[in-house]
Motif scaffolding. Sequence first.
Motif, PDB file in Angstrom:
ATOM      1  N   ASN A  83       0.881  -1.295  -0.094  1.00 38.33           N
ATOM      2  CA  ASN A  83      -0.030   0.025  -0.029  1.00 38.33           C
ATOM      3  C   ASN A  83       0.930   1.289   0.011  1.00 38.33           C
ATOM      4  OD1 ASN A  83      -2.587  -1.529   0.263  1.00 38.33           O
ATOM      5  ND2 ASN A  83      -2.030  -1.769   2.443  1.00 38.33           N
ATOM      6  N   ALA A  84       2.004   1.315   1.016  1.00 35.59           N
ATOM      7  CA  ALA A  84       2.832   2.564   1.052  1.00 35.59           C
ATOM      8  C   ALA A  84       3.378   2.666  -0.319  1.00 35.59           C
ATOM      9  CB  ALA A  84       3.789   2.104   2.082  1.00 35.59           C
ATOM     10  N   LEU A  85       4.089   1.523  -0.925  1.00 34.63           N
ATOM     11  CA  LEU A  85       4.523   1.692  -2.143  1.00 34.63           C
ATOM     12  C   LEU A  85       3.809   2.213  -3.263  1.00 34.63           C
ATOM     13  CD1 LEU A  85       6.994   1.266  -4.030  1.00 34.63           C
ATOM     14  CD2 LEU A  85       6.254  -1.198  -4.250  1.00 34.63           C
ATOM     15  N   LEU A  86       2.623   1.863  -3.477  1.00 34.42           N
ATOM     16  CA  LEU A  86       1.627   2.232  -4.551  1.00 34.42           C
ATOM     17  C   LEU A  86       1.147   3.780  -4.196  1.00 34.42           C
ATOM     18  CD1 LEU A  86       0.238   1.705  -7.037  1.00 34.42           C
ATOM     19  CD2 LEU A  86      -1.387   0.465  -6.009  1.00 34.42           C
ATOM     20  N   GLY A  87       1.008   4.026  -2.821  1.00 36.93           N
ATOM     21  CA  GLY A  87       0.518   5.428  -2.709  1.00 36.93           C
ATOM     22  C   GLY A  87       1.580   6.475  -2.900  1.00 36.93           C
ATOM     23  N   ILE A  88       2.842   5.954  -2.663  1.00 36.52           N
ATOM     24  CA  ILE A  88       4.102   6.895  -2.952  1.00 36.52           C
ATOM     25  C   ILE A  88       4.249   6.831  -4.569  1.00 36.52           C
ATOM     26  CG2 ILE A  88       6.761   7.096  -3.095  1.00 36.52           C
ATOM     27  CD1 ILE A  88       6.502   5.942  -0.105  1.00 36.52           C
ATOM     28  N   THR A  89       3.853   5.873  -5.454  1.00 37.34           N
ATOM     29  CA  THR A  89       4.049   5.990  -6.707  1.00 37.34           C
ATOM     30  C   THR A  89       3.013   6.749  -7.454  1.00 37.34           C
ATOM     31  OG1 THR A  89       5.002   3.646  -6.757  1.00 37.34           O
ATOM     32  CG2 THR A  89       4.154   4.424  -8.692  1.00 37.34           C
ATOM     33  N   ILE A  90       1.709   6.807  -6.931  1.00 33.97           N
ATOM     34  CA  ILE A  90       0.658   7.384  -7.438  1.00 33.97           C
ATOM     35  C   ILE A  90       1.240   8.935  -7.222  1.00 33.97           C
ATOM     36  CG2 ILE A  90      -1.655   8.230  -7.273  1.00 33.97           C
ATOM     37  CD1 ILE A  90      -2.302   5.337  -6.738  1.00 33.97           C
ATOM     38  N   ALA A  91       1.657   9.340  -6.043  1.00 31.20           N
ATOM     39  CA  ALA A  91       1.933  10.827  -5.847  1.00 31.20           C
ATOM     40  C   ALA A  91       2.915  11.176  -6.552  1.00 31.20           C
ATOM     41  CB  ALA A  91       2.161  10.729  -3.949  1.00 31.20           C
ATOM     42  N   ALA A  92       4.121  10.538  -6.771  1.00 27.67           N
ATOM     43  CA  ALA A  92       5.074  10.834  -7.510  1.00 27.67           C
ATOM     44  C   ALA A  92       4.669  11.341  -8.977  1.00 27.67           C
ATOM     45  CB  ALA A  92       6.108   9.721  -7.561  1.00 27.67           C
ATOM     46  N   GLY A  93       3.859  10.544  -9.688  1.00 31.68           N
ATOM     47  CA  GLY A  93       3.511  10.622 -10.926  1.00 31.68           C
ATOM     48  C   GLY A  93       2.623  11.931 -10.879  1.00 31.68           C
ATOM     49  N   GLN A  94       1.774  12.031 -10.009  1.00 35.88           N
ATOM     50  CA  GLN A  94       0.922  13.344 -10.024  1.00 35.88           C
ATOM     51  C   GLN A  94       1.706  14.572  -9.745  1.00 35.88           C
ATOM     52  OE1 GLN A  94      -2.878  13.732 -10.350  1.00 35.88           O
ATOM     53  NE2 GLN A  94      -2.243  12.054 -11.379  1.00 35.88           N
ATOM     54  N   LEU A  95       2.836  14.409  -8.974  1.00 37.34           N
ATOM     55  CA  LEU A  95       3.667  15.770  -8.781  1.00 37.34           C
ATOM     56  C   LEU A  95       4.697  15.924  -9.949  1.00 37.34           C
ATOM     57  CD1 LEU A  95       5.240  15.104  -5.173  1.00 37.34           C
ATOM     58  CD2 LEU A  95       3.435  16.723  -6.016  1.00 37.34           C
ATOM     59  N   GLU A  96       4.875  14.934 -10.732  1.00 37.30           N
ATOM     60  CA  GLU A  96       5.543  14.986 -11.855  1.00 37.30           C
ATOM     61  C   GLU A  96       4.726  16.008 -12.898  1.00 37.30           C
ATOM     62  OE1 GLU A  96       7.128  11.554 -13.820  1.00 37.30           O
ATOM     63  OE2 GLU A  96       9.043  11.825 -12.258  1.00 37.30           O
ATOM     64  N   LEU A 144       8.873  -6.650  -9.191  1.00 35.45           N
ATOM     65  CA  LEU A 144       8.023  -5.398  -8.963  1.00 35.45           C
ATOM     66  C   LEU A 144       8.299  -4.421  -9.961  1.00 35.45           C
ATOM     67  CD1 LEU A 144       8.190  -5.343  -5.168  1.00 35.45           C
ATOM     68  CD2 LEU A 144       6.826  -6.608  -6.533  1.00 35.45           C
ATOM     69  N   GLU A 145       9.422  -4.242 -10.460  1.00 35.66           N
ATOM     70  CA  GLU A 145       9.677  -3.253 -11.548  1.00 35.66           C
ATOM     71  C   GLU A 145       8.922  -3.697 -12.922  1.00 35.66           C
ATOM     72  OE1 GLU A 145      11.056  -0.389 -11.440  1.00 35.66           O
ATOM     73  OE2 GLU A 145      12.512  -0.434 -10.015  1.00 35.66           O
ATOM     74  N   GLY A 146       8.512  -4.698 -13.024  1.00 34.55           N
ATOM     75  CA  GLY A 146       7.513  -5.338 -14.081  1.00 34.55           C
ATOM     76  C   GLY A 146       6.205  -5.021 -13.957  1.00 34.55           C
ATOM     77  N   VAL A 147       5.726  -4.588 -12.737  1.00 37.19           N
ATOM     78  CA  VAL A 147       4.316  -4.360 -12.507  1.00 37.19           C
ATOM     79  C   VAL A 147       4.057  -2.840 -13.105  1.00 37.19           C
ATOM     80  CG1 VAL A 147       2.502  -4.207 -10.787  1.00 37.19           C
ATOM     81  CG2 VAL A 147       4.229  -5.801 -10.621  1.00 37.19           C
ATOM     82  N   ARG A 148       3.442  -2.816 -13.886  1.00 36.21           N
ATOM     83  CA  ARG A 148       3.147  -1.367 -14.729  1.00 36.21           C
ATOM     84  C   ARG A 148       2.675  -0.230 -13.763  1.00 36.21           C
ATOM     85  NH1 ARG A 148       0.316  -3.238 -18.563  1.00 36.21           N
ATOM     86  NH2 ARG A 148       1.902  -3.044 -20.211  1.00 36.21           N
ATOM     87  N   ILE A 149       1.735  -0.395 -12.876  1.00 33.19           N
ATOM     88  CA  ILE A 149       1.004   0.424 -12.110  1.00 33.19           C
ATOM     89  C   ILE A 149       2.118   0.767 -10.994  1.00 33.19           C
ATOM     90  CG2 ILE A 149      -1.199   0.004 -12.539  1.00 33.19           C
ATOM     91  CD1 ILE A 149      -1.359  -1.271  -9.757  1.00 33.19           C
ATOM     92  N   LEU A 150       3.280   0.250 -10.799  1.00 24.77           N
ATOM     93  CA  LEU A 150       4.355   0.545  -9.869  1.00 24.77           C
ATOM     94  C   LEU A 150       5.360   1.597 -10.585  1.00 24.77           C
ATOM     95  CD1 LEU A 150       4.687  -2.396  -7.738  1.00 24.77           C
ATOM     96  CD2 LEU A 150       3.397  -0.516  -7.181  1.00 24.77           C
ATOM     97  N   HIS A 151       5.359   1.810 -11.631  1.00 23.53           N
ATOM     98  CA  HIS A 151       6.056   2.919 -12.422  1.00 23.53           C
ATOM     99  C   HIS A 151       5.120   4.397 -12.294  1.00 23.53           C
ATOM    100  CE1 HIS A 151       9.088   0.534 -14.277  1.00 23.53           C
ATOM    101  NE2 HIS A 151       8.004  -0.340 -14.441  1.00 23.53           N
ATOM    102  N   LYS A 152       5.800   5.356 -11.929  1.00 26.92           N
ATOM    103  CA  LYS A 152       5.100   6.702 -11.586  1.00 26.92           C
ATOM    104  C   LYS A 152       4.806   7.130 -12.931  1.00 26.92           C
ATOM    105  CE  LYS A 152       9.632   8.886 -11.702  1.00 26.92           C
ATOM    106  NZ  LYS A 152      10.655   9.923 -10.967  1.00 26.92           N
TER     107      LYS A 152
END
Length: 350
Positions: A83-96, A144-152
């Motif tokens: 959960n923490a990993l995905l929350g941070i990833t979504i936030a990073a993409g939105q900040l970009e 995990l790097e291959g999981v698309r939604i874990l890429h910002k």
Amino acid sequence: MAVLMGGCCDLTVITILFSMNAFVGCMPDRGGVWETREPAHRMAGDWTAGEDGGRNRLLRYVMMATEGVQRSARCLQRALDENALLGITIAAGQLEYALINLTSSTDLEDSETIRGIEGAIAQLESVRVRMIEDKKSDEIQNDLEGVRILHKHFWRFAAPKRKLGGGDYCSSFKDTVQTAEPLTEEETDRCLLQITQQEIGECTLWDGCRHMMVEDMDCAGYSGTHQMFFMLLSWRMGCGDHFSPSLDYVLTNCSQRMYSQYCAILNSAPNLQTRDIFMEYALFGGISGFEEFLKDEVFLHILEWQHEDGCFYFTDDVTRVEDSENSVHETAVATALLGVYAQYYSLLSI
């Protein structure tokens, strides 16, 4: 996101954002009073909206949201949790995307706001990479790097800003009664995994997923957020034209239903039992482009709920924080939502 109440979670499906089991059955108490108080930590700029009401206020809110993301990331980096990993990833993409918005304005090219967002993105990326490496060395063997939604970059977008359409969904809210059978995590896991494992535009769905996640919409509670998540992922995967009625139609319809529940909680004052689902509604509605979900008052209250260490706790008593369990799920949802707010305010400011 699954709420982890101790022990290890089955991580075979990393794609799941939101659990239907968290706080199931908790309904807001009627007649609550929602008062704004200054948070324990100080924000960039003034705490109140100020009198300017224009661009300076919006840029101040961008920084407040960005700093909120940074604080929560410091909290989440202590959690070996998907959960923490995905929350941070979504936030990073939105900040970009917020950075893209702001750098398009020449008078902001070397501003404090730009530098602040750049620093936040660098911090989130450092935390994200470290968390992925820690998971690889832990019980997870998946790449995990291959999981698309874990890429910002998957989350570096802004949905078209739009309204929910005709009808005053907030003032005429009613308690929603879930009429359909609640979806199980196993069922939704299968559908969410299927859509994210395909190539962009492939859109081959198990018939049960199409019926369960789109055609038989209930859009209530955590089952509803799973349905919204599936539709959002389908849209991002280029499958908007593969649904009948259209994906945009069902997404809007589900958002309208969800907004009435959002308002039911808002009007009775979010409490410790309803904050989590309330922020999920705001996250999915906001990231789908519906501006009604992204209210200034809600933004300020999210910052108020956050403690100085960046975490969200199962208590609002600051004196008892050290004895209270940090809600990793709620903190992760808030992290993603604050990222959405930063992107939203940046778009309004240009």
